[in-house]
Design a protein around this motif. Structure first.
Motif, PDB file in Angstrom:
ATOM      1  N   HIS A  13       0.776  -1.241   0.000  1.00  0.00           N
ATOM      2  CA  HIS A  13       0.000   0.000   0.000  1.00  0.00           C
ATOM      3  C   HIS A  13       0.811   1.297   0.000  1.00  0.00           C
ATOM      4  N   TYR A  14       2.116   1.218   0.147  1.00  0.00           N
ATOM      5  CA  TYR A  14       2.901   2.449   0.262  1.00  0.00           C
ATOM      6  C   TYR A  14       4.127   2.411  -0.627  1.00  0.00           C
ATOM      7  N   SER A  15       4.526   3.575  -1.085  1.00  0.00           N
ATOM      8  CA  SER A  15       5.694   3.707  -1.955  1.00  0.00           C
ATOM      9  C   SER A  15       6.691   4.658  -1.309  1.00  0.00           C
ATOM     10  N   VAL A  16       7.968   4.375  -1.495  1.00  0.00           N
ATOM     11  CA  VAL A  16       8.981   5.292  -0.973  1.00  0.00           C
ATOM     12  C   VAL A  16       8.955   6.612  -1.730  1.00  0.00           C
ATOM     13  N   ALA A  17       8.331   6.634  -2.897  1.00  0.00           N
ATOM     14  CA  ALA A  17       8.211   7.882  -3.660  1.00  0.00           C
ATOM     15  C   ALA A  17       7.289   8.881  -2.958  1.00  0.00           C
ATOM     16  N   ALA A  18       6.568   8.437  -1.918  1.00  0.00           N
ATOM     17  CA  ALA A  18       5.646   9.310  -1.201  1.00  0.00           C
ATOM     18  C   ALA A  18       6.351  10.399  -0.408  1.00  0.00           C
ATOM     19  N   VAL A  19       7.650  10.299  -0.240  1.00  0.00           N
ATOM     20  CA  VAL A  19       8.392  11.282   0.558  1.00  0.00           C
ATOM     21  C   VAL A  19       8.075  12.701   0.088  1.00  0.00           C
TER      22      VAL A  19
ATOM     23  N   GLY B 280       3.576   4.012  13.834  1.00  0.00           N
ATOM     24  CA  GLY B 280       3.133   3.315  12.631  1.00  0.00           C
ATOM     25  C   GLY B 280       3.750   3.958  11.402  1.00  0.00           C
ATOM     26  N   CYS B 281       5.060   4.192  11.473  1.00  0.00           N
ATOM     27  CA  CYS B 281       5.756   4.960  10.424  1.00  0.00           C
ATOM     28  C   CYS B 281       5.925   4.210   9.115  1.00  0.00           C
ATOM     29  N   GLY B 282       5.576   2.926   9.090  1.00  0.00           N
ATOM     30  CA  GLY B 282       5.634   2.184   7.830  1.00  0.00           C
ATOM     31  C   GLY B 282       7.013   2.200   7.216  1.00  0.00           C
ATOM     32  N   ASN B 283       7.087   2.594   5.960  1.00  0.00           N
ATOM     33  CA  ASN B 283       8.374   2.582   5.261  1.00  0.00           C
ATOM     34  C   ASN B 283       9.245   3.795   5.580  1.00  0.00           C
ATOM     35  N   GLY B 284       8.777   4.674   6.445  1.00  0.00           N
ATOM     36  CA  GLY B 284       9.571   5.820   6.876  1.00  0.00           C
ATOM     37  C   GLY B 284       9.469   7.044   5.992  1.00  0.00           C
ATOM     38  N   SER B 285       8.554   7.053   5.046  1.00  0.00           N
ATOM     39  CA  SER B 285       8.469   8.180   4.115  1.00  0.00           C
ATOM     40  C   SER B 285       8.126   9.502   4.807  1.00  0.00           C
ATOM     41  N   PHE B 286       7.213   9.473   5.775  1.00  0.00           N
ATOM     42  CA  PHE B 286       6.831  10.724   6.440  1.00  0.00           C
ATOM     43  C   PHE B 286       7.974  11.266   7.295  1.00  0.00           C
TER      44      PHE B 286
END
Length: 142
Positions: A65-71, A95-101
């Motif tokens: 559901h998430y992409s690192v491109a979301a940064v 709940g930082c997920g892939n760390g993008s935020f």
């Protein structure tokens, strides 16, 4: 059908299903229940620790559901936080997920850290964001 008490207000007066759909996960059915007292919506039965572990694993959730491109898409939100809270704030993302935020926060000059429950997700979030990421238990211990 026995429905558990509301986890928000404790009332045992659920009105029944809040939505005409449910979620099937890991061989279990989870219904969305409406509380007649506080109007919260909650899932019944409550997911177990094992359910959460499987549900939010890197492969089952974050990779799907998430992409690192979301940064880059998060940077305007971080700028707005800085505008509201000031330049020197710390950001803790549960709940930082892939760390993008938190990566976007770091790029905007904030001191950021994350919390996750899955070891693979934690490793990936650290690598992706350059920020410290740990489990809630590790945070409580420090």
């Amino acid at each position: 059908m026995t429905i558990r008490a509301c986890p928000i207000c404790g009332a045992d007066r659920p009105t029944g299903r809040a939505f005409p759909f449910h979620t099937n996960w890991n061989g279990k059915r989870f219904d969305y229940i409406a509380c007649a007292s506080c109007e919260a919506t909650f899932v019944d039965p409550a997911p177990t620790a094992d359910d959460f572990e499987k549900m939010y694993s890197k492969a089952n959730y974050h990779d799907q559901h998430y992409s690192v491109a979301a940064v880059e898409s998060y940077r305007p939100s971080v700028r707005q936080l800085k505008q509201l809270l000031g330049e020197r704030v710390s950001l803790l993302d549960f709940g930082c997920g892939n760390g993008s935020f938190i990566s976007a926060g770091r790029l905007e000059g904030l001191d950021c850290a994350g919390v996750e429950m899955d070891a693979d997700t934690i490793r990936f979030a650290i690598e992706n964001s350059g920020c410290p990421v740990s489990t809630l238990a590790e945070m409580k211990a420090s």
